[in-house]
Design a protein around this motif. Sequence first.
Motif, PDB file in Angstrom:
ATOM      1  N   GLU A  38      -3.801  16.500   3.763  1.00  0.00           N
ATOM      2  CA  GLU A  38      -2.296  15.770   3.945  1.00  0.00           C
ATOM      3  C   GLU A  38      -2.343  14.319   3.394  1.00  0.00           C
ATOM      4  O   GLU A  38      -1.104  13.841   2.997  1.00  0.00           O
ATOM      5  CB  GLU A  38      -2.479  15.629   5.450  1.00  0.00           C
ATOM      6  N   ALA A  39      -3.336  13.874   3.053  1.00  0.00           N
ATOM      7  CA  ALA A  39      -3.079  12.344   2.414  1.00  0.00           C
ATOM      8  C   ALA A  39      -2.680  12.219   1.167  1.00  0.00           C
ATOM      9  O   ALA A  39      -2.160  11.339   0.823  1.00  0.00           O
ATOM     10  CB  ALA A  39      -4.634  11.695   2.796  1.00  0.00           C
ATOM     11  N   VAL A  40      -3.354  13.343   0.330  1.00  0.00           N
ATOM     12  CA  VAL A  40      -3.044  13.174  -1.340  1.00  0.00           C
ATOM     13  C   VAL A  40      -2.428  14.484  -1.544  1.00  0.00           C
ATOM     14  O   VAL A  40      -3.222  15.506  -1.652  1.00  0.00           O
ATOM     15  CB  VAL A  40      -4.431  12.977  -1.888  1.00  0.00           C
ATOM     16  N   ASP A  41      -1.156  14.558  -1.784  1.00  0.00           N
ATOM     17  CA  ASP A  41      -0.634  15.817  -2.311  1.00  0.00           C
ATOM     18  C   ASP A  41      -0.904  16.063  -3.684  1.00  0.00           C
ATOM     19  O   ASP A  41      -1.318  15.183  -4.572  1.00  0.00           O
ATOM     20  CB  ASP A  41       0.940  15.614  -2.210  1.00  0.00           C
ATOM     21  N   LEU A  72       0.825  -1.323  -0.020  1.00  0.00           N
ATOM     22  CA  LEU A  72      -0.144  -0.076  -0.158  1.00  0.00           C
ATOM     23  C   LEU A  72       0.883   1.363   0.046  1.00  0.00           C
ATOM     24  O   LEU A  72       0.357   2.147  -0.016  1.00  0.00           O
ATOM     25  CB  LEU A  72      -0.912   0.001   1.168  1.00  0.00           C
ATOM     26  N   ARG A  78      -1.369   6.659  -2.613  1.00  0.00           N
ATOM     27  CA  ARG A  78      -2.530   7.557  -2.290  1.00  0.00           C
ATOM     28  C   ARG A  78      -2.773   8.372  -3.382  1.00  0.00           C
ATOM     29  O   ARG A  78      -4.049   8.343  -3.745  1.00  0.00           O
ATOM     30  CB  ARG A  78      -2.443   8.015  -0.964  1.00  0.00           C
ATOM     31  N   GLN A  79      -2.041   8.857  -4.198  1.00  0.00           N
ATOM     32  CA  GLN A  79      -2.249   9.571  -5.298  1.00  0.00           C
ATOM     33  C   GLN A  79      -2.765   8.938  -6.239  1.00  0.00           C
ATOM     34  O   GLN A  79      -3.679   9.342  -7.080  1.00  0.00           O
ATOM     35  CB  GLN A  79      -1.059  10.649  -5.910  1.00  0.00           C
ATOM     36  N   MET A 104      -3.250   7.466   8.354  1.00  0.00           N
ATOM     37  CA  MET A 104      -3.867   8.992   7.795  1.00  0.00           C
ATOM     38  C   MET A 104      -5.391   8.847   7.545  1.00  0.00           C
ATOM     39  O   MET A 104      -5.644   7.554   7.125  1.00  0.00           O
ATOM     40  CB  MET A 104      -3.109   9.480   6.441  1.00  0.00           C
ATOM     41  N   MET A 155      -9.336   1.304  -2.238  1.00  0.00           N
ATOM     42  CA  MET A 155      -7.916   1.235  -1.965  1.00  0.00           C
ATOM     43  C   MET A 155      -7.387   2.646  -1.740  1.00  0.00           C
ATOM     44  O   MET A 155      -6.400   2.559  -0.839  1.00  0.00           O
ATOM     45  CB  MET A 155      -7.379   0.892  -3.534  1.00  0.00           C
ATOM     46  N   LEU A 156      -8.039   3.587  -1.962  1.00  0.00           N
ATOM     47  CA  LEU A 156      -7.842   5.166  -1.169  1.00  0.00           C
ATOM     48  C   LEU A 156      -7.551   4.895   0.185  1.00  0.00           C
ATOM     49  O   LEU A 156      -6.708   5.336   1.058  1.00  0.00           O
ATOM     50  CB  LEU A 156      -8.440   6.000  -1.725  1.00  0.00           C
ATOM     51  N   GLU A 189      -4.533   6.140  -6.104  1.00  0.00           N
ATOM     52  CA  GLU A 189      -5.763   5.541  -5.913  1.00  0.00           C
ATOM     53  C   GLU A 189      -6.588   6.846  -6.073  1.00  0.00           C
ATOM     54  O   GLU A 189      -7.893   6.634  -6.053  1.00  0.00           O
ATOM     55  CB  GLU A 189      -5.743   4.883  -4.436  1.00  0.00           C
ATOM     56  N   ALA A 204      -7.506   2.375   2.119  1.00  0.00           N
ATOM     57  CA  ALA A 204      -6.745   1.372   2.722  1.00  0.00           C
ATOM     58  C   ALA A 204      -5.284   2.071   2.661  1.00  0.00           C
ATOM     59  O   ALA A 204      -4.287   1.935   3.578  1.00  0.00           O
ATOM     60  CB  ALA A 204      -6.818   0.030   1.822  1.00  0.00           C
ATOM     61  N   SER A 205      -4.866   2.714   1.556  1.00  0.00           N
ATOM     62  CA  SER A 205      -3.500   3.074   1.482  1.00  0.00           C
ATOM     63  C   SER A 205      -3.229   4.244   2.485  1.00  0.00           C
ATOM     64  O   SER A 205      -1.981   4.503   2.710  1.00  0.00           O
ATOM     65  CB  SER A 205      -3.304   3.458   0.013  1.00  0.00           C
ATOM     66  N   ASN A 226      -0.821   4.365   6.332  1.00  0.00           N
ATOM     67  CA  ASN A 226      -0.172   5.386   6.730  1.00  0.00           C
ATOM     68  C   ASN A 226      -0.588   6.181   7.945  1.00  0.00           C
ATOM     69  O   ASN A 226      -0.087   7.269   8.214  1.00  0.00           O
ATOM     70  CB  ASN A 226       0.381   6.167   5.591  1.00  0.00           C
TER      71      ASN A 226
END
Lengths: 252, 114
Positions: free
Chosen positions: B27-30, A225, A235-236, B12, B2-3, A238, B5-6, B10
């Motif tokens: 914070e989670a998605v730059d 992950l 995360r980007q 977040m 999946m977002l 997804e 989960a990922s 971390n």
Amino acid sequence: MTATPSSIVEECHAASELPIRADLTAAHAHVWEKLAAPGTWWDGGERLAIAEIVGAALDDPVPIPPWESPSLSGRFSRNALLSSELQDAIYRLTVHAGTLTEEWYSKMRDATGITPQQWVEVIEVAISVTSVFRFSQLAGIERPAFPSPIEGEPLRQEQPSKPAKHHWVPVVHLEDMTPELAPFYDGLPAVPPVIRALSSVPSAMDTLATLSSAQYIPTREMIDLDWTRGTLSRRQIEFVAGRLSAHRECFY
Amino acid sequence: MMLRASSSANDMQVDLSLVRGEAAENEAVDHAPELARLVDTSVSDLNSLSAARSALVEATDDATMLDAAAVVANFEMMTRIADGTGTCHPSERLESMAEMTTSMGLDQFVSARS
């Protein structure tokens, strides 16, 4: 010298002077090599005709509503290889996939007379063209031209596919794995439904695996992950995936 | 899924409304606003796609923009596979997703098969 399908893709990527990953160029070249070659259930000319409908649908500046017939609206030139009913189905898959229902699928099969495996191969051609053209559009690079059709007969290779609980199309279950499906099934405790969806046509599975590994995440890295290529974080990745899927109203 | 989960992996918290709504910096998605604009314009405002591409490159770099374009291409593929084959989630997974799909309005999609 005649351009090969691979060289058509490679030249477009090279001409952009952008740092396009070599594995992504190779993946698009691979599906372009298959695009107009004899497939499992369609020959090269038929596959190219399907690809041309997909391309026209993607280019349609004002798509018609899903309940109207694009072939009757004159959007396509006359095509002796594909019935108007199948052309309409390909257009709808390309432009309005989120509106498809099981009832539509059943009626489409009655109207076109195609088998579930032929439909799976139509989807394979559609995803090849959509991937290559949409990447080009988003990246702002020249779009590869279609390759010329290659003569030959389809392979017509059956798989032990069975009716499925989570799909309209039959699929090959893990316990029925064949040598052709081993590269995609072997070692997996379970195969996600969306991956299993194309299993009645192993060549379509190859297209999916090739494109997905280069465009998204290599299969073996899916479990990590935090995986990244050093550009987008997981995360980007997804976030982009989820936002596009929401635009397409894809529940899955 | 999946977002979420990922992000959880971390430690977040990600507001999943980010996927469908206004994409603000978080914070989670730059670079969420720039990424969202690339996706949005590619679907519904092609005249603005070039500007969205340039903004993402300015915020990141060419390689990141290209990888974002590839992810969009991939999910143009996956959505057509799922919807073209009538793929649906197993019932136990649907149950675990229920709160999220309702809050995000995903259960209103025609493609919400079970």
